[in-house]
Write a protein that holds these residues in place. Structure first.
Motif, PDB file in Angstrom:
ATOM      1  N   SER A 126       0.828  -1.201   0.000  1.00 21.43           N
ATOM      2  CA  SER A 126       0.000   0.000   0.000  1.00 21.43           C
ATOM      3  C   SER A 126       0.859   1.246   0.000  1.00 21.43           C
ATOM      4  CB  SER A 126      -0.888   0.024   1.246  1.00 21.43           C
ATOM      5  OG  SER A 126      -1.755  -1.073   1.236  1.00 21.43           O
ATOM      6  N   ARG A 127       0.479   2.213  -0.791  1.00 21.50           N
ATOM      7  CA  ARG A 127       1.223   3.460  -0.891  1.00 21.50           C
ATOM      8  C   ARG A 127       0.329   4.675  -0.689  1.00 21.50           C
ATOM      9  NH1 ARG A 127       4.294   0.498  -0.034  1.00 21.50           N
ATOM     10  NH2 ARG A 127       6.090  -0.299  -1.185  1.00 21.50           N
ATOM     11  N   PHE A 128      -0.993   4.477  -0.852  1.00 21.84           N
ATOM     12  CA  PHE A 128      -1.917   5.613  -0.808  1.00 21.84           C
ATOM     13  C   PHE A 128      -3.024   5.347   0.210  1.00 21.84           C
ATOM     14  CE2 PHE A 128       0.087   5.680  -4.938  1.00 21.84           C
ATOM     15  CZ  PHE A 128       0.411   7.031  -5.094  1.00 21.84           C
ATOM     16  N   CYS A 129      -3.511   6.436   0.821  1.00 26.15           N
ATOM     17  CA  CYS A 129      -4.578   6.322   1.811  1.00 26.15           C
ATOM     18  C   CYS A 129      -5.886   5.974   1.111  1.00 26.15           C
ATOM     19  CB  CYS A 129      -4.730   7.628   2.578  1.00 26.15           C
ATOM     20  SG  CYS A 129      -6.102   7.571   3.750  1.00 26.15           S
ATOM     21  N   MET A 130      -6.533   4.904   1.592  1.00 25.55           N
ATOM     22  CA  MET A 130      -7.759   4.466   0.931  1.00 25.55           C
ATOM     23  C   MET A 130      -8.941   5.367   1.280  1.00 25.55           C
ATOM     24  SD  MET A 130      -8.599   1.162   3.213  1.00 25.55           S
ATOM     25  CE  MET A 130      -6.913   0.692   3.515  1.00 25.55           C
ATOM     26  N   HIS A 131      -8.757   6.258   2.259  1.00 26.01           N
ATOM     27  CA  HIS A 131      -9.858   7.161   2.608  1.00 26.01           C
ATOM     28  C   HIS A 131      -9.790   8.470   1.842  1.00 26.01           C
ATOM     29  CE1 HIS A 131     -11.096   5.129   6.635  1.00 26.01           C
ATOM     30  NE2 HIS A 131     -11.100   4.324   5.616  1.00 26.01           N
ATOM     31  N   PHE A 148     -10.377   5.134  -2.229  1.00 27.88           N
ATOM     32  CA  PHE A 148      -9.240   5.312  -3.124  1.00 27.88           C
ATOM     33  C   PHE A 148      -8.393   4.051  -3.177  1.00 27.88           C
ATOM     34  CE2 PHE A 148     -10.529   9.500  -1.742  1.00 27.88           C
ATOM     35  CZ  PHE A 148     -10.505  10.230  -2.921  1.00 27.88           C
ATOM     36  N   CYS A 149      -7.752   3.823  -4.320  1.00 27.34           N
ATOM     37  CA  CYS A 149      -6.900   2.656  -4.490  1.00 27.34           C
ATOM     38  C   CYS A 149      -5.627   2.842  -3.683  1.00 27.34           C
ATOM     39  CB  CYS A 149      -6.561   2.454  -5.967  1.00 27.34           C
ATOM     40  SG  CYS A 149      -5.421   1.082  -6.222  1.00 27.34           S
ATOM     41  N   MET A 150      -5.318   1.860  -2.849  1.00 30.14           N
ATOM     42  CA  MET A 150      -4.134   1.983  -1.995  1.00 30.14           C
ATOM     43  C   MET A 150      -2.839   1.767  -2.777  1.00 30.14           C
ATOM     44  SD  MET A 150      -4.395  -1.592   0.023  1.00 30.14           S
ATOM     45  CE  MET A 150      -6.171  -1.601   0.114  1.00 30.14           C
ATOM     46  N   HIS A 151      -2.951   1.274  -4.004  1.00 29.83           N
ATOM     47  CA  HIS A 151      -1.740   1.064  -4.803  1.00 29.83           C
ATOM     48  C   HIS A 151      -1.395   2.275  -5.660  1.00 29.83           C
ATOM     49  CE1 HIS A 151      -1.614  -3.614  -4.571  1.00 29.83           C
ATOM     50  NE2 HIS A 151      -1.655  -3.030  -3.410  1.00 29.83           N
ATOM     51  N   CYS A 152      -2.422   2.912  -6.277  1.00 31.29           N
ATOM     52  CA  CYS A 152      -2.116   3.998  -7.216  1.00 31.29           C
ATOM     53  C   CYS A 152      -2.770   5.312  -6.834  1.00 31.29           C
ATOM     54  CB  CYS A 152      -2.499   3.592  -8.644  1.00 31.29           C
ATOM     55  SG  CYS A 152      -4.274   3.609  -8.957  1.00 31.29           S
ATOM     56  N   GLY A 153      -3.665   5.311  -5.827  1.00 26.42           N
ATOM     57  CA  GLY A 153      -4.244   6.574  -5.350  1.00 26.42           C
ATOM     58  C   GLY A 153      -5.437   7.072  -6.145  1.00 26.42           C
TER      59      GLY A 153
END
Lengths: 179, 179
Positions: A9-14, B11-16
């Motif tokens: 995971s690299r981005f916040c899902m919220h 939001f996608c946790m891989h690409c945002g």
């Protein structure tokens, strides 16, 4: 290192902003944290539920995997729990999907963690109530006498550990196996 | 509706990028899907591991919760498994953190799903090996004789179900309880 999908995971899902790592207040470990919205992204192991179906003559049902990982290896029916279902419901659903098999009362056999991929396998034993056939993601179904379990061709260490516990509970000799 | 934290993912946790919902190929249910990178965001229930510690005289240890949810209610030690540890390791760690208590051999008691919040509680019974004291997130520890369990003040339905199974396994009468 873990192969758990959330490890990447690299981005916040919220809120969609970039995550960073930090030790949250009251915690002792570094977690994925969003400094924009404050969300702490805990990575949890994923529960799997499975069944060892047993026929009246004591044979167990295994299915041959038609997908990776471990395509071609034998395993008892099982799969990831869905949100909203119980472990027992997931175990029955997967047995139906993978082997078209109905099973009777579920009897908890054990819980087997696979720390690498972050999977916790909850295994039941249950009497088989119908005739199985290969379902989704399986190429073959097979009944195995307790002294004919294909120990060298099982899919996962959790498959081996659960079948071993099942056999020991019935007083059946099992070969020495690498763990 | 679920209170699972990932139910609110946008939001996608891989690409945002923004997630949408779709039924992935080979699946039967709608999932959160990223049309940008193709990631399917499966929402898994979260495994919790806990221990019912038992003293030589048969009393069980409960801790009083100092945090929400169910602040002030009694529960046996337990908490969310971390990635990389086994269910048994998580159960011992939580017992140490919440009650400063060491326990002996773990004996699997049952698995209790709470579908609403998407939690699967794996419960062991184990002999207590030291003197407990309130740890993180607890205000009090208490030893309870099997006929003095505070049935009306337990934290969760899984707490009640596990203690009920524990008592029944020992042949102890339990009151009729709403499930």
């Amino acid at each position: 290192m873990s192969s758990h999908p959330h490890s990447f995971s690299r981005f916040c899902m919220h809120c969609g902003q970039r995550l960073t790592t930090a030790v949250p207040e009251g915690d002792t470990k570094r977690r994925l944290v969003c400094f924009d919205c404050g969300f702490v992204h805990y990575i949890n192991p994923r529960p799997v539920a499975g069944v060892i179906p047993v026929r009246e003559d004591g044979h167990v049902l295994l299915v041959r995997r038609a997908i990776e990982p471990r395509e071609g290896a034998w395993v008892f029916p099982g799969g990831f729990m869905d949100l909203g279902e119980t472990a027992e419901e997931a175990a029955r659903r997967e047995t139906q999907e993978e082997a078209n098999l109905e099973v009777g009362e579920l009897n908890l056999l054990g819980v087997y963690t696979r720390p690498g991929p972050g999977v916790v396998v909850i295994v039941y034993e249950a009497p088989a109530l119908s005739e199985p056939s290969p379902g989704a993601e399986c190429s073959e179904v097979g009944w195995f006498a307790s002294d004919r379990i294909p120990w060298g061709e099982l899919a996962f260490d959790s498959t081996q550990a659960a079948l071993r516990d099942w056999a020991l509970r019935r007083g059946i000799q099992v070969p020495e196996l690498p763990v």
